[in-house]
Design a protein around this motif. Structure first.
Motif, PDB file in Angstrom:
ATOM      1  N   UNK A 154       0.831  -1.204   0.000  1.00  0.00           N
ATOM      2  CA  UNK A 154       0.000   0.000   0.000  1.00  0.00           C
ATOM      3  C   UNK A 154       0.865   1.254   0.000  1.00  0.00           C
ATOM      4  N   UNK A 155       1.847   1.302   0.903  1.00  0.00           N
ATOM      5  CA  UNK A 155       2.662   2.505   1.064  1.00  0.00           C
ATOM      6  C   UNK A 155       3.540   2.784  -0.138  1.00  0.00           C
ATOM      7  N   UNK A 156       4.191   1.754  -0.651  1.00  0.00           N
ATOM      8  CA  UNK A 156       5.198   1.943  -1.685  1.00  0.00           C
ATOM      9  C   UNK A 156       4.634   1.850  -3.104  1.00  0.00           C
ATOM     10  N   UNK A 157       3.632   0.949  -3.304  1.00  0.00           N
ATOM     11  CA  UNK A 157       3.190   0.685  -4.680  1.00  0.00           C
ATOM     12  C   UNK A 157       1.709   0.961  -4.929  1.00  0.00           C
ATOM     13  N   UNK A 158       0.946   1.281  -3.880  1.00  0.00           N
ATOM     14  CA  UNK A 158      -0.459   1.590  -4.080  1.00  0.00           C
ATOM     15  C   UNK A 158      -1.342   0.391  -4.341  1.00  0.00           C
ATOM     16  N   UNK A 159      -0.858  -0.822  -4.050  1.00  0.00           N
ATOM     17  CA  UNK A 159      -1.644  -2.041  -4.210  1.00  0.00           C
ATOM     18  C   UNK A 159      -2.428  -2.297  -2.923  1.00  0.00           C
ATOM     19  N   UNK A 160      -3.740  -2.427  -3.044  1.00  0.00           N
ATOM     20  CA  UNK A 160      -4.570  -2.787  -1.898  1.00  0.00           C
ATOM     21  C   UNK A 160      -4.971  -4.253  -2.055  1.00  0.00           C
ATOM     22  N   UNK A 161      -4.377  -5.102  -1.231  1.00  0.00           N
ATOM     23  CA  UNK A 161      -4.551  -6.552  -1.342  1.00  0.00           C
ATOM     24  C   UNK A 161      -4.792  -7.120   0.058  1.00  0.00           C
ATOM     25  N   UNK A 162      -5.660  -8.111   0.164  1.00  0.00           N
ATOM     26  CA  UNK A 162      -5.928  -8.725   1.460  1.00  0.00           C
ATOM     27  C   UNK A 162      -4.759  -9.594   1.895  1.00  0.00           C
ATOM     28  N   UNK A 163      -4.611  -9.750   3.200  1.00  0.00           N
ATOM     29  CA  UNK A 163      -3.552 -10.610   3.729  1.00  0.00           C
ATOM     30  C   UNK A 163      -3.781 -12.059   3.317  1.00  0.00           C
ATOM     31  N   UNK A 164      -5.039 -12.463   3.182  1.00  0.00           N
ATOM     32  CA  UNK A 164      -5.327 -13.836   2.763  1.00  0.00           C
ATOM     33  C   UNK A 164      -4.780 -14.095   1.367  1.00  0.00           C
ATOM     34  N   UNK A 165      -4.992 -13.138   0.465  1.00  0.00           N
ATOM     35  CA  UNK A 165      -4.490 -13.314  -0.904  1.00  0.00           C
ATOM     36  C   UNK A 165      -2.956 -13.300  -0.924  1.00  0.00           C
ATOM     37  N   UNK A 166      -2.365 -12.402  -0.131  1.00  0.00           N
ATOM     38  CA  UNK A 166      -0.902 -12.363  -0.059  1.00  0.00           C
ATOM     39  C   UNK A 166      -0.376 -13.690   0.461  1.00  0.00           C
ATOM     40  N   UNK A 167      -1.039 -14.239   1.483  1.00  0.00           N
ATOM     41  CA  UNK A 167      -0.619 -15.525   2.029  1.00  0.00           C
ATOM     42  C   UNK A 167      -0.697 -16.640   1.000  1.00  0.00           C
ATOM     43  N   UNK A 168      -1.753 -16.627   0.188  1.00  0.00           N
ATOM     44  CA  UNK A 168      -1.892 -17.646  -0.852  1.00  0.00           C
ATOM     45  C   UNK A 168      -0.781 -17.520  -1.885  1.00  0.00           C
ATOM     46  N   UNK A 169      -0.490 -16.272  -2.287  1.00  0.00           N
ATOM     47  CA  UNK A 169       0.568 -16.053  -3.276  1.00  0.00           C
ATOM     48  C   UNK A 169       1.917 -16.488  -2.711  1.00  0.00           C
ATOM     49  N   UNK A 170       2.154 -16.179  -1.433  1.00  0.00           N
ATOM     50  CA  UNK A 170       3.417 -16.586  -0.819  1.00  0.00           C
ATOM     51  C   UNK A 170       3.561 -18.105  -0.808  1.00  0.00           C
ATOM     52  N   UNK A 171       2.479 -18.791  -0.532  1.00  0.00           N
ATOM     53  CA  UNK A 171       2.531 -20.264  -0.552  1.00  0.00           C
ATOM     54  C   UNK A 171       2.815 -20.776  -1.960  1.00  0.00           C
ATOM     55  N   UNK A 172       2.165 -20.160  -2.969  1.00  0.00           N
ATOM     56  CA  UNK A 172       2.382 -20.585  -4.345  1.00  0.00           C
ATOM     57  C   UNK A 172       3.825 -20.335  -4.786  1.00  0.00           C
ATOM     58  N   UNK A 173       4.415 -19.249  -4.273  1.00  0.00           N
ATOM     59  CA  UNK A 173       5.796 -18.906  -4.638  1.00  0.00           C
ATOM     60  C   UNK A 173       6.825 -19.588  -3.728  1.00  0.00           C
ATOM     61  N   UNK A 174       6.341 -20.297  -2.715  1.00  0.00           N
ATOM     62  CA  UNK A 174       7.256 -20.976  -1.796  1.00  0.00           C
ATOM     63  C   UNK A 174       7.995 -20.020  -0.883  1.00  0.00           C
TER      64      UNK A 174
END
Length: 311
Positions: A78-98
């Motif tokens: 949010x602060x650096x790039x202006x992306x508003x994303x839920x923590x749940x979605x971030x967690x899913x992406x992190x799992x997919x990326x290992x």
């Protein structure tokens, strides 16, 4: 999420383009031929956004030295790039990326020798661990770093205003010079006004006459935690002690983010790694919750800009 789920018709047509003519698939699926080729040329917008988001999450995670979880990554997006994303979605992406944050280990350490007959200072700070301007209140403490050459001791000076490490020193022993060198570094770099409050535990290094002479020379007011009081001592667990939340919190962070994941063959190697961690990463890059998830340097610069603008 698969490409087919993001852009079902475009992805399916491209996947079967060797089996069927594009014109036939467009007619059957009722897809505009020009739209299909535009999609091929430009790519699926949603996919592009997702790919960019994945890339940013991985960049933030690596810049955070594999320590950031979903909360800090969300704030940085949010602060650096202006992306508003839920923590749940971030967690899913992190799992997919290992991407798995480093494990936080508990530790308990006692580097304080309060069994001495040296005079101790009263608790001037009195649990008020916040400052309204830079160089108003400093806190100090000592920890040790294991190496294959033996222990390396680290003394730090933290400005309570921004939680910045303004002074630090390392040595083979815990002599008075260790804490004096750390404080001198802060005094030279920051040049605080007289009346600065300097709060530490009751360790013999801080109670020594040599250290008190240094404080008197610079007009510094000494403050020490009460013996055995969990609310202002430097030896209790971070979550139980507001003092520990400042002084020991840095040591806890240093150890869980760097020391526990390294085997230092030499003291020189540890010295270099800790220097880089403090000056390059912790002070200038690492997000700090007390600063609104700004690094200490960013927080000071932001506050200074606001003061100049107001003036």
């Amino acid at each position: 999420m698969s490409e087919a789920r993001k852009c079902p018709w475009g992805a399916w047509m491209r996947e079967h383009s060797n089996e069927f003519q594009i014109a036939v698939m467009c007619r059957v699926l009722q897809v505009d031929k020009a739209s299909y080729y535009h999609w091929i040329k430009q790519g699926c917008k949603l996919q592009q956004v997702d790919e960019k988001l994945n890339e940013l999450i991985e960049i933030i995670f690596m810049q955070g030295r594999e320590n950031y979880g979903t909360r800090r990554i969300k704030d940085k997006l949010v602060q650096r790039y202006g992306f508003i994303v839920s923590r749940r979605r971030i967690g899913r992406i992190m799992r997919e990326l290992g991407l798995v944050a480093k494990t936080k280990k508990r530790y308990r350490i006692n580097t304080t020798n309060s069994n001495h007959n040296l005079p101790v200072a009263p608790n001037i700070l009195n649990r008020d661990f916040y400052a309204t301007y830079p160089d108003e209140k400093y806190v100090g403490d000592i920890t040790y770093i294991p190496t294959n050459e033996g222990w390396l001791y680290l003394a730090t000076v933290i400005d309570l205003y921004s939680r910045r490490i303004v002074g630090w020193s390392m040595d083979d022993t815990m002599k008075v010079s260790l804490v004096n060198d750390a404080l001198n570094m802060a005094l030279i770099a920051r040049k605080p006004q007289k009346g600065l409050i300097w709060h530490t535990d009751r360790g013999s290094q801080y109670a020594s006459y040599t250290h008190k002479d240094l404080l008197q020379q610079h007009g510094i007011v000494q403050s020490m935690s009460r013996k055995g009081n969990c609310w202002d001592c430097a030896l209790n667990e971070v979550r139980k002690c507001p003092w520990g939340a400042v002084a020991e919190s840095f040591f806890h962070t240093l150890k869980t983010e760097l020391i526990y994941h390294e085997i230092f063959e030499t003291k020189a190697q540890a010295n270099q790694a800790i220097f880089e961690y403090i000056e390059v990463y912790y002070n200038r890059q690492r997000m700090h919750s007390a600063n609104g998830n700004l690094s200490p340097v960013e927080f000071e610069e932001k506050m200074m800009l606001q003061v100049e603008t107001a003036a």
